[in-house]
Enzyme design. Sequence first.
Site, PDB file in Angstrom:
ATOM      1  N   ARG A 239       0.818  -1.151   0.237  1.00  0.00           N
ATOM      2  CA  ARG A 239      -0.060  -0.020   0.009  1.00  0.00           C
ATOM      3  C   ARG A 239       0.875   1.165  -0.289  1.00  0.00           C
ATOM      4  O   ARG A 239       1.854   1.363   0.697  1.00  0.00           O
ATOM      5  CB  ARG A 239      -0.657   0.137   1.203  1.00  0.00           C
ATOM      6  CG  ARG A 239      -2.001  -0.882   1.139  1.00  0.00           C
ATOM      7  CD  ARG A 239      -2.794  -0.471  -0.111  1.00  0.00           C
ATOM      8  NE  ARG A 239      -4.161  -1.461   0.123  1.00  0.00           N
ATOM      9  CZ  ARG A 239      -4.261  -2.558  -0.893  1.00  0.00           C
ATOM     10  NH1 ARG A 239      -3.418  -2.716  -1.678  1.00  0.00           N
ATOM     11  NH2 ARG A 239      -5.341  -3.346  -1.013  1.00  0.00           N
ATOM     12  N   GLU A 268      -2.759   7.570  -4.867  1.00  0.00           N
ATOM     13  CA  GLU A 268      -3.139   6.920  -5.887  1.00  0.00           C
ATOM     14  C   GLU A 268      -4.448   7.294  -6.488  1.00  0.00           C
ATOM     15  O   GLU A 268      -5.235   7.546  -5.737  1.00  0.00           O
ATOM     16  CB  GLU A 268      -3.400   5.535  -5.726  1.00  0.00           C
ATOM     17  CG  GLU A 268      -2.665   4.373  -6.800  1.00  0.00           C
ATOM     18  CD  GLU A 268      -2.319   3.050  -6.128  1.00  0.00           C
ATOM     19  OE1 GLU A 268      -1.610   2.759  -5.417  1.00  0.00           O
ATOM     20  OE2 GLU A 268      -3.297   2.141  -6.822  1.00  0.00           O
ATOM     21  N   HIS A 287       0.109  -0.289 -10.192  1.00  0.00           N
ATOM     22  CA  HIS A 287      -0.674  -1.050  -9.343  1.00  0.00           C
ATOM     23  C   HIS A 287      -1.200  -2.386  -9.865  1.00  0.00           C
ATOM     24  O   HIS A 287      -2.550  -2.609 -10.122  1.00  0.00           O
ATOM     25  CB  HIS A 287      -1.978  -0.453  -8.754  1.00  0.00           C
ATOM     26  CG  HIS A 287      -2.230  -1.014  -7.348  1.00  0.00           C
ATOM     27  ND1 HIS A 287      -2.871  -0.356  -6.242  1.00  0.00           N
ATOM     28  CD2 HIS A 287      -2.404  -2.206  -7.079  1.00  0.00           C
ATOM     29  CE1 HIS A 287      -3.111  -1.210  -5.351  1.00  0.00           C
ATOM     30  NE2 HIS A 287      -2.815  -2.350  -5.535  1.00  0.00           N
TER      31      HIS A 287
HETATM   32  C1  DGY Z   1      -5.293  -6.041  -3.083  1.00  0.00           C
HETATM   33  O1  DGY Z   1      -5.685  -7.031  -3.594  1.00  0.00           O
HETATM   34  O2  DGY Z   1      -5.131  -5.467  -2.114  1.00  0.00           O
HETATM   35  C2  DGY Z   1      -4.865  -5.289  -4.260  1.00  0.00           C
HETATM   36  O3  DGY Z   1      -3.948  -4.318  -3.928  1.00  0.00           O
HETATM   37  C3  DGY Z   1      -5.882  -4.558  -5.049  1.00  0.00           C
HETATM   38  O4  DGY Z   1      -6.461  -3.835  -4.112  1.00  0.00           O
END
Ligand code: DGY
Length: 321
Positions: A239, A268, A287
């Site tokens: 994250r 983001e 991402h």
């Molecule tokens: C997750 O699975 O947490 C990915 O980052 C997409 O949200």
Amino acid sequence: MAKIYATCRVFADEIARLRGAGHDVQMRGQEGPISRDELIRSISDADAMICLLSDKIDAKVIATGPRLRIIANLGVGYDNIDVPAAHAAGIIVTNTPGALTETTADLTFALLLAAARRILEADEYVRSGKFLGWELLQKHLGLDVFGKTLGIVGMGRIGTAVARRGHFGFGMKGLYHNRHRNIDAERELGARYVTFEELLEESDFVCVHTPLTEETHHLFNKDSFRKMKKSAILVNVARGPVVDEVALVWALETGEIAGAGIDVYEREPQVHPGLLKLKERVVLAPHIGSASVETRRKMAKIAVDNVLSVLSGGEPLNPVT
Ligand code: DGY
């Protein structure tokens, strides 16, 4: 007939399964994050919602969906949802654990290798016609990966899958830091549990796999970067806000660390302009940790299975508790 709202495009065969069960499915067709107003409008009469990380589902949004029975998040992380508020409103929250572990671990290694071996810079060099032949002191001298020390912050499913790649594939020495010791990983991979400071000081590659919580927000800040080796590379596929992006740009610009492979960002989809300027040993991805066809299909299937189960009066298969 229940109404299901999906905040993003979903594979046609999965939508067909929902419709085949007699449900009315509305799907947002546009790219980019949904606005709060559109989200609130769209869930006002929905019984189920399929959503993703960029949908901020806080207590106020939840209160505008009086019929909601399930929020099925397309992802393993659910920090976008106020889970206690959902539970208080009697709404089930589900996620997609397990489905994306190996795919995200693959991407972690792709970023690690690309940053260490300067793959993107080398690609750009060849394409722009600058390659004049092999030289001993070639322009894109990188850093070795094989046999180095790999530090994993967050030794859950994904962290362990990354450590496994490092151990078996690259003969790396594994260190980890986690809320709890992971004895299985220690036995299988010889990974050593260390304090966060020890991990920063000893690792050549530091990979972030921790969820975003109050404790992990800005876990990587100027102090952390100062403790890392100057030759170290940071990889974050977890994250964005776990890393203070201003501090990261500072660390890269001043040579506190050597490079970074980044898949997630603090604000983001905005990316710190300082990061965009840095190209040497810095690799940026949008991402895409779980973004393989197979895995995204699995994630959609899990979300749809959960919705179908709950709407037919059954138990959720992957409840967030
Ligand atoms: C997750 O699975 O947490 C990915 O980052 C997409 O949200």
